[in-house]
Scaffold this active site. Structure first.
Site, PDB file in Angstrom:
ATOM      1  CE  LYS A  77      -3.944   2.046   2.451  1.00  0.00           C
ATOM      2  NZ  LYS A  77      -4.902   1.884   3.562  1.00  0.00           N
ATOM      3  CB  SER A 152      -7.407   4.643   2.642  1.00  0.00           C
ATOM      4  OG  SER A 152      -6.815   3.803   3.629  1.00  0.00           O
ATOM      5  CB  SER A 176      -8.724   1.955   5.293  1.00  0.00           C
ATOM      6  OG  SER A 176      -9.053   3.296   5.499  1.00  0.00           O
TER       7      SER A 176
END
Length: 481
Positions: A77, A152, A176
């Site tokens: 990520k 996210s 997220s």
């Protein structure tokens, strides 16, 4: 043999162990998928093809096959630093940033024998629940590219759902992992606070943000979780005395494969945000939840409805923590124009908070944690919708009015953040889909969330596997497949 991307991560790991396919072959296949599909999906901020192939050869030659994730590709990520790889944090403020060191979770996944193919897309500093930023094109939901994948960990979800990687780690401070997993038809797990040593949440503000897996199946999610906890097997090396309760039944993969047990379940349609915002659950989301609860009952689980006690202090306290979390962004008058309006608003609000306001908010959330654990105490798991609404169109969230933007995020995701506050584990499962929104498009994924006891991941995996055997969601794929 099926194409490599048709295989689940566990199936692929078994072939790698047998030597029927090599880490280099697997890596090259996924890099080819990324080159073909990523331009239309925006799953990656950065693709590190040359580094990945070098790493694959190193794994083949020098990394023991006994490591938990040997030879399996994934994506970092873009909120975590990997030494020598551009890391933007989803922000123009760091558009050209190349870190000199790696974060611990990156080192753990390397130690597990996995192979990073690049950096998955994330919104600016991971603050919003959608994956649109000004440093790269938006991440697009593979089931309908006019819609977003949530956030996210939106890029990670797109990459897994479209077969660009077999699984991916994400981080979850308010939903997220679960939000994008639900929006793209995946399994996503937010572990108990303190479970993963390198992404425990204990050192984060209010203990909200933890790491966890996104995958196409329950077993693949469990496999990645095991690798994030103990990259070489054995006993986890925890950094804090405070941690999640231990699982004495071995790796979580075992619970996910067995899928055994009968449990007492609560069904919750309340949200602590309802005291401050109008929360409405989409009829198709509610219909899917009801069908799933019926299926769980048919499988032999006890089911009863549950209501939350009023919590009017929750919403303002969480808002305070969300704003305070942006206060440390390294921006000042010389460069804050590079930030997006929402982030800039959060930055200024966070820096204007007093110590007394922050302390009071932390106290409220600590009390809320104790209250939720007490209210859920008679259940092995609590079932909620993961999202109140189907995946939102790209551009739906207001990019100028921060207050409206916050309200939109709450109305989209009213069931996720309170689980972070409570520190409990939660899994989202892809149990259904909406009716098609347009001719030629599939329905949009709909997920349900199961919230477990502290350290209750094995129960969540068992319940997920039981549903998976019936619904077979791991064989459903978006049109790009």
């Amino acid at each position: 043999m099926a194409d490599i991307h048709d295989l689940g991560a566990l199936e692929l790991w078994q072939l790698l162990q047998k030597g029927e396919v090599s880490p280099t072959e697997v890596t090259a296949h996924y890099l080819g998928r990324i080159a073909k599909l990523n331009p239309g999906l925006g799953a990656f901020h950065e693709v590190t093809a040359e580094l990945a192939l070098v790493r694959a050869r190193h794994v083949e030659e020098s990394v023991p096959r006994t490591t938990t994730l040997w030879g399996l590709p994934f994506a970092d990520k873009d909120l975590v630093r990997r030494k020598g790889v551009r890391t933007t944090f989803g922000s123009r403020l760091f558009a050209d940033h190349v870190p000199a060191d790696s974060d611990e979770i990156v080192e753990v996944l390397d130690a597990a024998g996995a192979i990073s193919l690049g950096k998955s897309a994330t919104p600016e500093f991971g603050l919003p629940s959608y994956t649109e930023n000004l440093v790269a094109p938006p991440a697009r939901n593979p089931y309908d590219t006019a819609r977003g994948p949530g956030g996210s960990s939106g890029g990670a979800a797109v990459a897994v759902a479209a077969g660009l990687v077999p699984f991916a780690p994400g981080s979850d401070g308010g939903g997220s992992i679960r939000i994008p997993a639900a929006a793209t038809g995946l399994v996503g797990l937010k572990p108990s606070r303190g479970l993963i040593p390198a992404a425990s949440g204990i050192g984060t503000l209010a203990g909200l943000a933890v790491g966890g897996p996104l995958a196409r199946s329950v077993t693949d999610a469990a496999l990645l979780l095991d690798g994030m906890i103990t990259p070489s097997g054995g006993t986890p090396h925890h950094h804090f005395a405070l941690r999640a309760p231990e699982n004495h039944d071995g790796p979580y993969l075992g619970a996910a494969i067995r899928g055994e047990g009968r449990f007492q379940l609560g069904v919750l349609l309340d949200s602590p945000w309802s005291d401050a915002y109008d929360i409405a659950i989409d009829p198709e989301v509610l219909e899917t939840l009801e069908q799933t609860v019926g299926l769980l009952s048919d499988l032999g689980h006890g089911v009863e409805e549950l209501s939350l006690l009023p919590s009017p202090e929750y919403a303002p306290a969480f808002r305070t923590i969300w704003q305070a979390g942006a206060a440390s962004i390294p921006a000042d008058a010389s460069n804050e124009h590079l930030l997006e309006p929402l982030t800039r608003w959060l930055l200024h609000r966070g820096r204007s908070l007093s110590a007394a306001e922050l302390s009071a908010a932390l106290g409220v959330l600590s009390g809320f944690e104790r209250s939720i654990i007490r209210q859920f105490d008679s259940f092995d798991a609590v079932v909620t919708p993961t999202l109140a609404l189907p995946p939102r169109p790209i551009g739906w969230f207001d990019s100028v009015d921060a207050e409206k933007n916050f309200a939109q995020q709450v109305q989209y995701t009213p069931f996720t953040s309170f689980v972070n506050v409570s520190g409990l584990p939660a899994i989202t499962l892809p149990v259904g889909e909406t009716r098609p929104v347009a001719e030629g498009l599939p329905g949009l994924p709909v997920g349900v969330q199961l919230i477990g006891r502290p350290g209750g991941e094995a129960t969540l995996f068992s319940l997920g596997r039981q549903l998976e055997r019936v619904l077979r969601w791991e064989v459903h794929h978006p049109p790009q497949w």
